[in-house]
Scaffold this active site. Structure first.
Site, mmCIF file in Angstrom:
data_model
loop_
_atom_site.group_PDB
_atom_site.id
_atom_site.type_symbol
_atom_site.label_atom_id
_atom_site.label_comp_id
_atom_site.label_asym_id
_atom_site.label_seq_id
_atom_site.Cartn_x
_atom_site.Cartn_y
_atom_site.Cartn_z
ATOM 1 N N HIS A 54 2.119 -12.485 -4.399
ATOM 2 C CA HIS A 54 1.858 -11.635 -3.247
ATOM 3 C C HIS A 54 2.174 -12.418 -1.979
ATOM 4 O O HIS A 54 2.174 -13.653 -1.974
ATOM 5 C CB HIS A 54 0.397 -11.198 -3.230
ATOM 6 C CG HIS A 54 0.026 -10.274 -4.334
ATOM 7 N ND1 HIS A 54 -1.154 -9.562 -4.346
ATOM 8 C CD2 HIS A 54 0.670 -9.927 -5.481
ATOM 9 C CE1 HIS A 54 -1.225 -8.818 -5.430
ATOM 10 N NE2 HIS A 54 -0.125 -9.036 -6.145
ATOM 11 N N GLU A 56 0.425 -13.013 0.650
ATOM 12 C CA GLU A 56 -0.646 -13.908 1.082
ATOM 13 C C GLU A 56 -0.659 -15.195 0.249
ATOM 14 O O GLU A 56 -0.772 -16.292 0.800
ATOM 15 C CB GLU A 56 -2.015 -13.214 0.955
ATOM 16 C CG GLU A 56 -2.161 -11.975 1.801
ATOM 17 C CD GLU A 56 -1.783 -10.682 1.086
ATOM 18 O OE1 GLU A 56 -2.290 -9.628 1.489
ATOM 19 O OE2 GLU A 56 -0.988 -10.729 0.121
ATOM 20 N N CYS A 84 -5.742 -8.062 -1.390
ATOM 21 C CA CYS A 84 -6.380 -7.629 -2.627
ATOM 22 C C CYS A 84 -7.441 -8.669 -3.012
ATOM 23 O O CYS A 84 -7.514 -9.747 -2.418
ATOM 24 C CB CYS A 84 -5.330 -7.475 -3.729
ATOM 25 S SG CYS A 84 -4.672 -9.052 -4.340
ATOM 26 N N CYS A 87 -5.956 -12.157 -3.554
ATOM 27 C CA CYS A 87 -5.531 -12.818 -2.319
ATOM 28 C C CYS A 87 -6.724 -13.223 -1.463
ATOM 29 O O CYS A 87 -6.730 -14.295 -0.864
ATOM 30 C CB CYS A 87 -4.571 -11.925 -1.545
ATOM 31 S SG CYS A 87 -2.995 -11.701 -2.400
#
Length: 158
Positions: A54, A56, A84, A87
């Protein structure tokens, strides 16, 4: 602080747009420490065949490499969409002091992403984390990333 947040968020938005143009999903993030950009990343899930890549997490990995530490205390993460749970946990473990995000995790779910709809605020409270949260920064522009992504012929979610 509001103008500074908008400035850094626009960098994350631009990074997300570059990612979408490269066949990725509409997420961008950057790490800022002492008013200096340490790292900036877009989602790399499809490119790397790595569901954990992801934006992040990619930004955290790059910042840790650059600073040669796993301690990102006093840093701020700017993310185009609410992180999420994975993250958020990475931010917590890295010691990130503040998360600034645009669109909400519910927005990502509405666009077809398999989100666990557990907000950063709930994660923060349940985990007794001290991360400061700022939500809906440049919300309209961040929501526009999802439409930009959906307009691409090769868009796909996960």
């Amino acid at each position: 602080m509001k103008n500074k947040d908008a400035f850094f968020m626009r960098l994350a938005i631009e990074k997300a747009r570059l990612g979408v143009k490269a066949g990725q999903t509409p997420f961008g993030a950057l790490i800022v420490k002492n008013n200096r950009v340490i790292s900036c990343a877009h989602n790399l899930v499809w490119r790397n065949n790595d569901i954990t890549a992801h934006a992040e997490v990619s930004a955290i990995r790059a910042a840790c490499r650059k600073l040669k530490t796993i301690d990102l205390s006093e840093a701020t993460l700017y993310s185009t969409t609410e992180p999420c749970p994975m993250c958020f946990s990475a931010c917590h473990w890295a010691g990130i002091a503040r998360i600034v995000y645009g669109a909400g995790i519910q927005d990502a779910k509405r666009y077809g992403f398999r989100e666990l709809v557990i907000s950063c605020a709930k994660m923060n409270c349940a985990g007794k984390s001290k991360i400061k949260l700022s939500a809906k920064v440049l919300l309209k522009e961040n929501l526009g990333l999802f439409d930009f992504w959906r307009a691409q012929n090769n868009h796909r979610s996960y």
